[in-house]
Structure formats: structure tokens, C-alpha cells
Write an enzyme that holds these catalytic residues in place. Structure first.
Site, PDB file in Angstrom:
ATOM      1  N   ARG A  25       0.823  -1.220   0.000  1.00  0.00           N
ATOM      2  CA  ARG A  25       0.000   0.000   0.000  1.00  0.00           C
ATOM      3  C   ARG A  25       0.854   1.266   0.000  1.00  0.00           C
ATOM      4  O   ARG A  25       0.473   2.272   0.600  1.00  0.00           O
ATOM      5  CB  ARG A  25      -0.950   0.031   1.199  1.00  0.00           C
ATOM      6  CG  ARG A  25      -1.974  -1.100   1.230  1.00  0.00           C
ATOM      7  CD  ARG A  25      -3.044  -0.886   0.172  1.00  0.00           C
ATOM      8  NE  ARG A  25      -4.218  -1.691   0.423  1.00  0.00           N
ATOM      9  CZ  ARG A  25      -5.336  -1.246   0.984  1.00  0.00           C
ATOM     10  NH1 ARG A  25      -5.439   0.007   1.362  1.00  0.00           N
ATOM     11  NH2 ARG A  25      -6.356  -2.042   1.144  1.00  0.00           N
ATOM     12  N   ARG A  29      -2.779   6.856   1.580  1.00  0.00           N
ATOM     13  CA  ARG A  29      -3.277   8.047   2.273  1.00  0.00           C
ATOM     14  C   ARG A  29      -2.303   8.708   3.213  1.00  0.00           C
ATOM     15  O   ARG A  29      -2.614   9.740   3.781  1.00  0.00           O
ATOM     16  CB  ARG A  29      -4.555   7.679   3.040  1.00  0.00           C
ATOM     17  CG  ARG A  29      -5.684   7.310   2.113  1.00  0.00           C
ATOM     18  CD  ARG A  29      -6.744   6.568   2.851  1.00  0.00           C
ATOM     19  NE  ARG A  29      -6.208   5.309   3.360  1.00  0.00           N
ATOM     20  CZ  ARG A  29      -6.874   4.477   4.146  1.00  0.00           C
ATOM     21  NH1 ARG A  29      -8.081   4.780   4.537  1.00  0.00           N
ATOM     22  NH2 ARG A  29      -6.333   3.345   4.545  1.00  0.00           N
ATOM     23  N   ARG A  38      -6.926  12.549  -4.439  1.00  0.00           N
ATOM     24  CA  ARG A  38      -8.163  11.964  -3.916  1.00  0.00           C
ATOM     25  C   ARG A  38      -9.256  13.028  -3.758  1.00  0.00           C
ATOM     26  O   ARG A  38     -10.447  12.728  -3.901  1.00  0.00           O
ATOM     27  CB  ARG A  38      -7.880  11.317  -2.553  1.00  0.00           C
ATOM     28  CG  ARG A  38      -9.087  10.597  -1.982  1.00  0.00           C
ATOM     29  CD  ARG A  38      -8.784   9.990  -0.647  1.00  0.00           C
ATOM     30  NE  ARG A  38      -8.472  10.998   0.345  1.00  0.00           N
ATOM     31  CZ  ARG A  38      -8.224  10.740   1.627  1.00  0.00           C
ATOM     32  NH1 ARG A  38      -8.243   9.504   2.060  1.00  0.00           N
ATOM     33  NH2 ARG A  38      -7.953  11.703   2.473  1.00  0.00           N
ATOM     34  N   ASP A  74      -7.079  -1.820  -7.343  1.00  0.00           N
ATOM     35  CA  ASP A  74      -7.638  -2.471  -6.151  1.00  0.00           C
ATOM     36  C   ASP A  74      -7.992  -3.913  -6.485  1.00  0.00           C
ATOM     37  O   ASP A  74      -8.275  -4.238  -7.639  1.00  0.00           O
ATOM     38  CB  ASP A  74      -8.888  -1.737  -5.663  1.00  0.00           C
ATOM     39  CG  ASP A  74      -9.181  -2.093  -4.201  1.00  0.00           C
ATOM     40  OD1 ASP A  74      -8.583  -1.462  -3.320  1.00  0.00           O
ATOM     41  OD2 ASP A  74      -9.975  -3.016  -3.964  1.00  0.00           O
ATOM     42  N   TYR A 151     -15.455 -10.456   0.351  1.00  0.00           N
ATOM     43  CA  TYR A 151     -16.162  -9.190   0.086  1.00  0.00           C
ATOM     44  C   TYR A 151     -17.452  -9.421  -0.702  1.00  0.00           C
ATOM     45  O   TYR A 151     -18.465  -8.770  -0.455  1.00  0.00           O
ATOM     46  CB  TYR A 151     -15.247  -8.215  -0.675  1.00  0.00           C
ATOM     47  CG  TYR A 151     -14.160  -7.671   0.214  1.00  0.00           C
ATOM     48  CD1 TYR A 151     -14.421  -6.627   1.101  1.00  0.00           C
ATOM     49  CD2 TYR A 151     -12.887  -8.220   0.207  1.00  0.00           C
ATOM     50  CE1 TYR A 151     -13.438  -6.141   1.954  1.00  0.00           C
ATOM     51  CE2 TYR A 151     -11.888  -7.742   1.052  1.00  0.00           C
ATOM     52  CZ  TYR A 151     -12.174  -6.699   1.921  1.00  0.00           C
ATOM     53  OH  TYR A 151     -11.208  -6.238   2.765  1.00  0.00           O
TER      54      TYR A 151
END
Ligand code: CP3
Length: 343
Positions: A25, A29, A38, A74, A151
Site C-alpha cells: 500500500r 493516504r 483523492r 484495487d 467481500y
């Protein structure tokens, strides 16, 4: 062949002066330049526009100079391409409004032509390869079929994925049909990614550690194994299973080039369980990047000593957290680059 081939050498088990380093990752962020993008574009727009995905992929490389880049995308682009709606809700995470809960749901899931449905990923790879200028290798990735099922059935993130497990244990035939559809799509997807220029592929089994060793074999490893079989002659494959220390021995026999390890497994134990020959990747506790930079450096050097500099790729034990100070991420990368001279 990229100019910096430390990562590929480590994957082949060759001797290196220092181990390569990247962070799971790493485009994320904790970076102000990521947050700036973003604010202008929603999540899947960032994945779908090649200029944005490639720019975001490059951001951590420009700032820190890792030894490998990982394509910004993703794992959930796979279910999206399979006719399952996936939203990314700010401050919530993935949300799938129509989760698969029965055989009827499985029937609705399609195995798509990835060259059409996921063409935007291939364009992002091409754009990224141009920006990388053959300096370092590019990693492409996918979720393990089990982690994607989590998911698709649960419909959102969860600590236990109880609905996903319940579906597998109460309706195994439907679960296996779904897992096979995901596997077939993932194999075609990863093959296309390699054909478009990714140098290495990583399979993220983020939720494998929720399963017992026997259930892991049945619902996860059997499918990951199919992916490794299909890909291993085209590109090196890394399997990262969070909480999956119990499966390291089977993974080591799978034909994968390297195995990811999380921070709950010691280097010594990981080497023992994986048989001592295969390249390992990990396993710094992501929260440990909150320690002072001097201590991070010391801990990274100790970690390299514990794994050994060869057959080893320095990484975190899971994705970097959003609250990590920039200079702490820098300390992590720099500690590897100064090894062994400033130990
Ligand atoms: O490493 C990289 O920088 C490449 C990009 C990458 C993303 N997701 C971008 C992303 C990678 C490798 C992933 C993989 C991924 N996605 C996994 C497996 C790895 C892991 O961490 O276990 C999983 C389980 C997902 C599903 C997913 N995507 C979740 C659970 C979330 C929300 C929670 C979170 O951690 O943010 C996402 C969103 C997501 N994917 C973000 C990023 C940078 C943050 C949201 C945003 O940017 O708007």
C-alpha cells in the site's frame, strides 16, 4: 530488464549486496500528494484513468526511491468486472449493495472477457511502464479467490467475515462454483497484466488467516495454487497470506517465488516453516512506523539480520497506515539502503 534488478534477483534467490525494499500500500493516504488527487477524483476514477493510476503509482517512488513499484488499483476491480456492483465509500471502505448469498447469486456472476472489462488496467500498466523508464520492476496484483469471496458474500469489510464463512460451510457446492469463477477470471487477468508489462505478480490473501488450516486448504490454497500454476512460467509470483503462517509449508511447495509474512510470525519461525530455501517478504509491524526514526532504523537492521540479506525482500507485514509521518516512512526505506554499511 530493469536497471535496478535487486527485487528480481531476490525473487530468483541470487546473492545481493542488500535486500530490496518496497511497502505494501505504498501509494496511499499517508502521502499528501495522494490526498491532493483523492480530493478531485473518486476511488474508481483514480483506478480507471491511466494518467491518474500511473501518476499515483509513481508518487511514492519519486519521494522515497523504493526498489519496486506496485500498480495503483484495487483487488475489487475483479468482482466489478464479474457483474457485481462495488462502491468505495469514503470513510467506510468497500460496499457491495447486492452481495452473493445463494446459488442464484452465483448464477448471476459472469466470467468476463478481461481484455474488454479490465482494459483500463492494461492501459494504466502501459502508462506506468513509460513513466518508470525501466528503472525498477512493476508489480501487478490480485486478491486471492478466498479474499475476493469474503467481500462478494459479506458485502463490506468485516473483522470476522462470518457471512462469507457461513456461506462456504452451509453451501460448499455454490461456494466452490463461485471460487472457481473468480479463479478463472483472476488467471486471465494476471496473464493479461504480465503480457502488458508487469514484471512480478503478488496475490493478496488478506483474510486467509480467518480459516482453520484444513478450511484454508479447501477454500483458499486450492485456488491460489491454480493461479500459481498458470502464472509461474510467465512471471515470479509472490503469495502474501495475512495470518497464514500455518500454510507457509504448503505455500513453499506451490511453485511461488516468494512468500509474504506478517509481523506475528518471527523470521526464524517463517524460515523454519517455509523450509529455509524460498525467498520471504515482510514483516515489519505497520504500527512500528510510529516509533522514532532512529529506532525504526535499528529495528529494520535487526530484521534484515534475522531474515538474512539473501532470499529476502524488506516490506511491512501488511499495508502502511494512513497516520504514518512522512519522515518515518523515509527512515524505513533509508535503513535498508544503508545496510550493511551503517549498521
Ligand atoms: O500498494 C499500493 O499502493 C497499491 C494499491 C492498492 C490498493 N488496494 C489501493 C487502495 C492495493 C495493493 C490494494 C489491495 C487491497 N484492496 C487489499 C489487499 C491488501 C490489504 O490491505 O489487505 C484489500 C483487502 C483491498 C480492499 C480495499 N480497498 C479496502 C478494504 C479498502 C478500504 C480500506 C482501506 O484500507 O482504505 C480499499 C480502498 C483502497 N484501496 C484505498 C487505497 C489507496 C483507500 C481508499 C481511497 O484511496 O479512497
Amino acid at each position: 530488464m530493469p536497471k535496478n534488478d535487486l527485487f528480481l534477483k531476490a525473487l530468483r534467490g541470487e546473492t545481493v549486496e542488500r535486500p530490496p525494499v518496497w511497502m505494501m500500500r505504498q501509494a496511499g493516504r499517508y502521502l499528501p500528494e495522494f490526498i491532493a488527487i483523492r480530493e478531485k477524483y473518486d476511488f474508481f476514477t483514480r483506478c480507471r484513468i491511466a494518467e491518474l493510476a500511473s501518476e499515483i503509482t509513481m508518487q511514492p517512488i519519486r519521494r522515497y526511491g523504493m526498489d519496486a513499484a506496485i500498480l495503483f488499483s484495487d483487488i475489487l476491480v475483479i468482482p466489478q468486472a464479474m457483474n457485481i456492483e462495488v462502491e468505495m465509500k469514503p470513510n467506510f471502505g468497500p460496499y457491495l449493495p447486492n452481495p452473493v448469498r445463494d446459488q442464484k447469486g452465483v448464477d448471476r456472476v459472469v466470467v468476463p472477457d478481461v481484455s474488454i472489462e479490465l482494459d483500463y488496467v492494461m492501459k494504466a500498466i502501459q502508462a506506468t511502464k513509460e513513466l518508470l523508464n525501466d528503472d525498477i520492476p512493476l508489480i501487478g496484483f490480485a486478491g486471492s479467490p478466498w479474499t475476493i469471496l469474503c467481500y462478494v458474500v459479506q458485502g463490506q469489510g468485516s473483522k470476522t467475515f462470518d457471512q462469507a464463512k457461513g456461506f462456504c460451510f452451509s453451501n460448499p457446492a455454490a461456494a466452490h462454483e463461485l471460487l472457481q469463477k473468480i479463479t478463472d477470471t483472476t488467471i486471465a487477468y494476471l496473464k493479461a497484466k504480465v503480457a502488458h508489462g508487469v514484471d512480478v505478480v503478488q496475490i493478496f490473501d488478506s483474510w486467509g488467516g480467518l480459516l482453520s488450516p484444513e478450511d484454508y486448504q479447501e477454500f483458499s490454497m486450492n485456488y491460489t495454487q491454480q493461479i500459481v500454476n498458470a502464472l509461474k512460467d510467465m512471471a515470479p509470483v509472490i503469495i502474501f497470506g495475512k495470518g497464514c503462517w500455518f500454510a507457509l509449508s504448503d505455500m513453499a511447495k506451490s511453485g511461488a517465488s516468494a512468500l509474504g509474512v506478517d509481523w506475528t510470525c518471527s523470521a526464524r519461525n517463517a524460515r523454519y516453516l517455509s523450509g529455509g530455501q524460498i525467498t520471504l517478504q515482510g514483516n515489519f509491524d505497520p504500527s512500528r512506523l510510529l516509533s522514532p526514526p532512529k529506532l525504526i532504523k535499528k529495528m529494520v537492521h535487526n530484521m534484515i539480520d534475522a531474515f538474512g540479506k539473501d532470499r529476502y525482500i524488506v516490506n511491512l507485514g501488511h499495508g502502511i497506515l494512513p497516520n504514518i509521518p512522512l519522515d518515518h516512512a523515509q527512515a524505513f526505506i533509508d535503513a535498508v539502503k544503508s545496510y550493511p554499511h551503517e549498521k
